[in-house]
Design an enzyme around this catalytic site. Structure first.
Site, PDB file in Angstrom:
ATOM      1  N   ASP A  68     -89.101 -13.399 -50.836  1.00  0.00           N
ATOM      2  CA  ASP A  68     -89.847 -14.601 -50.530  1.00  0.00           C
ATOM      3  C   ASP A  68     -89.992 -15.369 -51.836  1.00  0.00           C
ATOM      4  O   ASP A  68     -90.157 -14.769 -52.891  1.00  0.00           O
ATOM      5  CB  ASP A  68     -91.260 -14.262 -50.081  1.00  0.00           C
ATOM      6  CG  ASP A  68     -91.349 -13.555 -48.735  1.00  0.00           C
ATOM      7  OD1 ASP A  68     -90.341 -13.347 -48.077  1.00  0.00           O
ATOM      8  OD2 ASP A  68     -92.470 -13.198 -48.364  1.00  0.00           O
ATOM      9  N   HIS A 119     -89.824  -7.312 -52.582  1.00  0.00           N
ATOM     10  CA  HIS A 119     -91.150  -7.196 -53.191  1.00  0.00           C
ATOM     11  C   HIS A 119     -91.999  -6.283 -52.322  1.00  0.00           C
ATOM     12  O   HIS A 119     -91.598  -5.907 -51.215  1.00  0.00           O
ATOM     13  CB  HIS A 119     -91.787  -8.567 -53.402  1.00  0.00           C
ATOM     14  CG  HIS A 119     -92.067  -9.349 -52.147  1.00  0.00           C
ATOM     15  ND1 HIS A 119     -91.085  -9.686 -51.237  1.00  0.00           N
ATOM     16  CD2 HIS A 119     -93.222  -9.853 -51.643  1.00  0.00           C
ATOM     17  CE1 HIS A 119     -91.626 -10.384 -50.244  1.00  0.00           C
ATOM     18  NE2 HIS A 119     -92.922 -10.482 -50.457  1.00  0.00           N
ATOM     19  N   ASP A 154     -95.109  -6.595 -45.248  1.00  0.00           N
ATOM     20  CA  ASP A 154     -94.167  -7.013 -44.213  1.00  0.00           C
ATOM     21  C   ASP A 154     -92.713  -6.890 -44.671  1.00  0.00           C
ATOM     22  O   ASP A 154     -91.789  -7.107 -43.876  1.00  0.00           O
ATOM     23  CB  ASP A 154     -94.477  -8.431 -43.720  1.00  0.00           C
ATOM     24  CG  ASP A 154     -94.443  -9.478 -44.828  1.00  0.00           C
ATOM     25  OD1 ASP A 154     -94.914  -9.194 -45.941  1.00  0.00           O
ATOM     26  OD2 ASP A 154     -93.937 -10.591 -44.570  1.00  0.00           O
TER      27      ASP A 154
END
Lengths: 328, 328
Positions: free
Chosen positions: B221, B67, B71
């Site tokens: 995530d 995504h 980070d």
């Protein structure tokens, strides 16, 4: 605001050109003073190098981006994102060439930068000028900028601390009848005072000349150009790109860069005290470049990542601009 | 193409959530085999970690981005730029969520990414599927993907090596009259052969079952979700985010994340052999999270930057899909 500090540390974060290597990061350099710093360029991983240098992102006043090539810019999204995650609410200023606002806004919209409650004041610069700190972003640092000649729109920076009052010979003033207290403070601040006796005392009698603050010029990336000399004029340190050794001047110019010897000529013409070479092609030997440069400017040295240079306090008064009008 | 290798190394490049720290980089993980690798996520500084891991960018087949949060993404522009500077001409594939092509194109237009002569084949994924390698980007790696449930469009990946022929008992085959040479090769490749005597030999008589290649799932995530189980099904290693300890499950879910114990349940439900926890909030103690997870799945461990996990060769045959039709 409390009295401005009188010294800075110049801390190279990354001294490699084009891409980072194991020993030299992508372009970034901190100029730090007591409790505050600015970052010149923000190559990848600058935020981690700041941690290694012991510089808190909460005390970062501004990021000054020379141009949008990735090796000068790619660390900025992560730096801003981390400041946002840390919960900073104080605004941070980002100065850069035209286009930087659009890039940062697009990355924020894509979700790559989340700055939370921290305002990011992006200022695109188009010509030579000075940074007037936006409301809420006061700083000791004075920042001037000037276009440089590179393959894309590029600006160099001149970062300085403000002038400070001259030192007061308080004992001599007391001996001449100046009472300690507000009158002495007026004298130190450069104001004429009138003693109870009616005698007028000029501050110059007991106060030394005002002392300018340290000056650091940051000149990346460019061919040798006038902007570099303007920015580096009488600087304590001029940080100048030196991508190639002088034997490869043609290649350097073709790619929009400067050689070691040319950087030294810039520093000499600018009458800068020291020259810190940086932005080394992975194909050069930085110490050899510094050696070449020292033949032209004896204050030349090669930057190394995280090896700081101390600048100031300035001992010798050098009037650099029109005399300051005493306050009050 | 030569025969596929039978093992991979899983090398965490960065195991921190949200922002890099001095000990844990931003999210990135390499899956490497002989002479080729893929990179899952590309947090800031992944290109330098690749250097430290001894992985050449020239051998990187693809970057799989889960995504667009910084980070997981901020290292990609620099990685692509460095490959361009290195003169690579072989295409590289970038897989990622919708929007990634626009972001990369905008950065290239702004001058932040210069990829030179290297084609970058950007593939935006919208639903579960498999990577069909575009022309000119052949790879041993098989890549499948599946949506995950996070705050923004997110995909997890399943990276595997292809099946390999079973081992041939050549001595037994020779003893049974199979001549060495093309006929033996046919047998090894799984084809029925006919001896000069007219006897038909089934390959299963002298060739062991086909052996699947190693399987690594990469799940970052997300909150606990079905996609994670699908991707991790019978994997040798499932790399799963574990941002918080289980006591902070509410916080984890609110932020779109998973706890240690939940990651272990995913791995157990998927019947994955090992679980590599990663994406640790700087506020957790990764070894404590691994301990929590092992109560549910004994193969759980905490990832550390640059500590590789070896996977394969697969010893026990596990039919994972419909039987392969013998070629020819």
């Amino acid at each position: 605001m409390m009295q401005a500090p009188d010294r800075v540390r110049v801390i190279p974060f990354g001294t490699s050109a084009g891409r980072p290597t194991l020993n030299r990061g992508a372009s970034a350099l901190a100029i730090a003073t007591d409790g505050a710093w600015v970052l010149c360029d923000c190559g990848e991983n600058a935020q981690i190098t700041a941690l290694k240098a012991g510089l808190s992102l909460s005390r970062l006043d501004a990021v000054l981006i020379t141009h949008l090539h990735g090796d000068h810019f790619n660390g900025l999204p992560g730096l801003l994102g981390t400041m946002g995650l840390e919960g900073r609410e104080r605004p941070v200023v980002v100065l850069g060439p035209p286009g930087i606002a659009g890039v940062l806004e697009m990355l924020a919209k894509a979700g790559s930068i989340g700055t939370g409650a921290m305002p990011v004041k992006i200022i695109e610069i188009h010509e030579a000028g000075n940074l007037a700190w936006p409301l809420g972003t006061e700083s000791f640092f004075q920042v001037a900028f000037h276009p440089l000649v590179h393959r894309v729109p590029t600006f160099g920076y001149r970062v300085s601390l403000p002038e400070r009052p001259g030192s007061l010979d308080a004992e001599a003033a007391v001996a001449a009848g100046v009472p300690r207290g507000p009158m002495m403070a007026d004298l130190k601040a450069g104001r004429v005072i009138e003693l109870p006796s009616g005698e007028r005392i000029e501050p110059g009698r007991f106060v030394g000349p005002r002392r300018r603050g340290p000056i650091v010029a940051y000149v990346l990336d460019c061919v040798p150009c006038e902007g570099a000399v303007v920015l580096g004029s009488l600087a304590d340190v001029i940080v100048h790109e030196s991508t190639y050794e002088h034997a490869r001047a043609d290649l350097a110019h073709e790619r929009g860069h400067t050689t070691s010897v040319e950087a030294a000529r810039i520093a000499r013409d600018a009458r800068a005290a020291r020259l810190l070479l940086t932005h080394f092609s992975p194909s050069v030997e930085p110490e050899a470049l510094a050696e070449e440069a020292r033949a032209v400017h004896p204050g030349a040295m090669a930057a190394s990542d995280l090896s700081p240079i101390e600048v100031g306090p300035v001992e010798v008064e050098q009037p650099l601009s029109a005399p300051t009008t005493p306050a009050g």
